[in-house]
Design an enzyme around this catalytic site. Sequence first.
Site, PDB file in Angstrom:
ATOM      1  CB  THR A   1      24.282 -20.260 -22.267  1.00  0.00           C
ATOM      2  OG1 THR A   1      22.958 -20.685 -21.982  1.00  0.00           O
ATOM      3  CG2 THR A   1      24.309 -19.471 -23.566  1.00  0.00           C
TER       4      THR A   1
ATOM      5  NE  ARG B   1      13.072 -19.197 -21.484  1.00  0.00           N
ATOM      6  CZ  ARG B   1      14.382 -19.007 -21.512  1.00  0.00           C
ATOM      7  NH1 ARG B   1      15.169 -19.844 -22.147  1.00  0.00           N
ATOM      8  NH2 ARG B   1      14.927 -17.980 -20.916  1.00  0.00           N
ATOM      9  CB  VAL B   2      12.563 -19.275 -27.730  1.00  0.00           C
ATOM     10  CG1 VAL B   2      13.856 -18.777 -28.368  1.00  0.00           C
ATOM     11  CG2 VAL B   2      12.057 -20.521 -28.449  1.00  0.00           C
ATOM     12  N   GLY B   3      14.641 -18.386 -25.214  1.00  0.00           N
ATOM     13  CA  GLY B   3      15.287 -17.265 -24.516  1.00  0.00           C
ATOM     14  C   GLY B   3      15.971 -16.302 -25.463  1.00  0.00           C
TER      15      GLY B   3
HETATM   16  N1  ASP Z   1      20.298 -17.062 -21.778  1.00  0.00           N
HETATM   17  C1  ASP Z   1      19.878 -18.445 -21.769  1.00  0.00           C
HETATM   18  C2  ASP Z   1      18.381 -18.509 -21.895  1.00  0.00           C
HETATM   19  O1  ASP Z   1      17.708 -17.727 -21.244  1.00  0.00           O
HETATM   20  C3  ASP Z   1      20.300 -19.200 -20.559  1.00  0.00           C
HETATM   21  C4  ASP Z   1      21.710 -18.982 -20.068  1.00  0.00           C
HETATM   22  O2  ASP Z   1      22.435 -18.164 -20.613  1.00  0.00           O
HETATM   23  O3  ASP Z   1      22.116 -19.656 -19.105  1.00  0.00           O
HETATM   24  O4  ASP Z   1      17.888 -19.361 -22.592  1.00  0.00           O
END
Ligand code: ASP
Length: 340
Positions: free
Chosen positions: A205, A233-235
């Site tokens: 990311t 799914r959304v983070g």
């Molecule tokens: N924070 C991102 C998510 O959960 C993933 C990441 O930062 O590696 O979608």
Amino acid sequence: MNIRFFGAGFAGLATTALIWASGVSMASEQVYGLVIHGGAGTLTRENLPAETETALRKTLADALHAGHRILAGGGRSLDAVIASVSVLEDSPLFNAGKGAVYTWEETHELDASLMDGRDLAAGAVAAVRNVRSPIELARRVMDDSPHVMLAGVGAELFAQEVGVELVENSWFDTEFRLEQLHIAKQETDPAALLNPLAVENKFGTVGAVALDKDGNLAAATSTGGTTAKRWGRVGDSPLIGAGTYADNNSCAVSATGHGEYFIRHAVAHDICARLAYQKVSLAEAAEYVVMEKLADAGGDGGVIAIDRDGNIAMPFNTEGMYRGHRLGADDPVVRIFKEE
Ligand code: ASP
């Protein structure tokens, strides 16, 4: 005397503050600076091939250069964070844009957000499949729509209307990420599968935070989310307050890590709120949230942050975090591992 105080080790910033020499005050340029990240995870020196490390460091340096050039020329922090994130989105090495990870169904769904600390304007997109640069679309959501966040098909209709570049979903295909999906699908522990950092090398990311010469803060984050994600799914990355936050009254933050934890703990906003309400330092606030609050809860990851005085923080509770900063006229700094 209007001398600002800076985090230890960033002498270059101090040289841009108001200087008194022989009783004469020389008002020099306003402090400015940029911090970027390319994700946090379990990578160690032993499992990173030398040529990949060289390519990663070069791309991080290019991203720093793209944003810093704008700041040095008196440009806006918002433009600088977008410029840095765009470089990282264009690289297959990071889990954002071109290098986005695969969903369970072997497709790609991308998220991004940005925030302008000057007026709390913000833009975000979630689960887009055909937008080449999600951070560019997030900017258009902020500038050209009355909304903060658009998702899925609707976001892509908007992209088409405003002329943001669309690509086939297969444009984001890379062998490396497909291999990661296959490894992830063999994972039998559901908890490990849900943790974006559990599968080896799950870095990627990207994010940037900046302070410009006018004292304005901005933050931006872009991601392909988590390998093998399902059901839309959304983070945290596209969520203002969780993965991204910027407020001129406190600081700018971009996060990376196990998104579900960052959402529950409203990480980016929490760090800014601690500055505003508790009057603690940026280092103290960021360190506490990442190394104690999140770590105690089991949330893996890290953040980059910069405050209105140009102090920076980059805490992470994982083995490593791709990161870099360039402050004022200082040389750029790029780091990957914990001990460097
Ligand atoms: N924070 C991102 C998510 O959960 C993933 C990441 O930062 O590696 O979608």
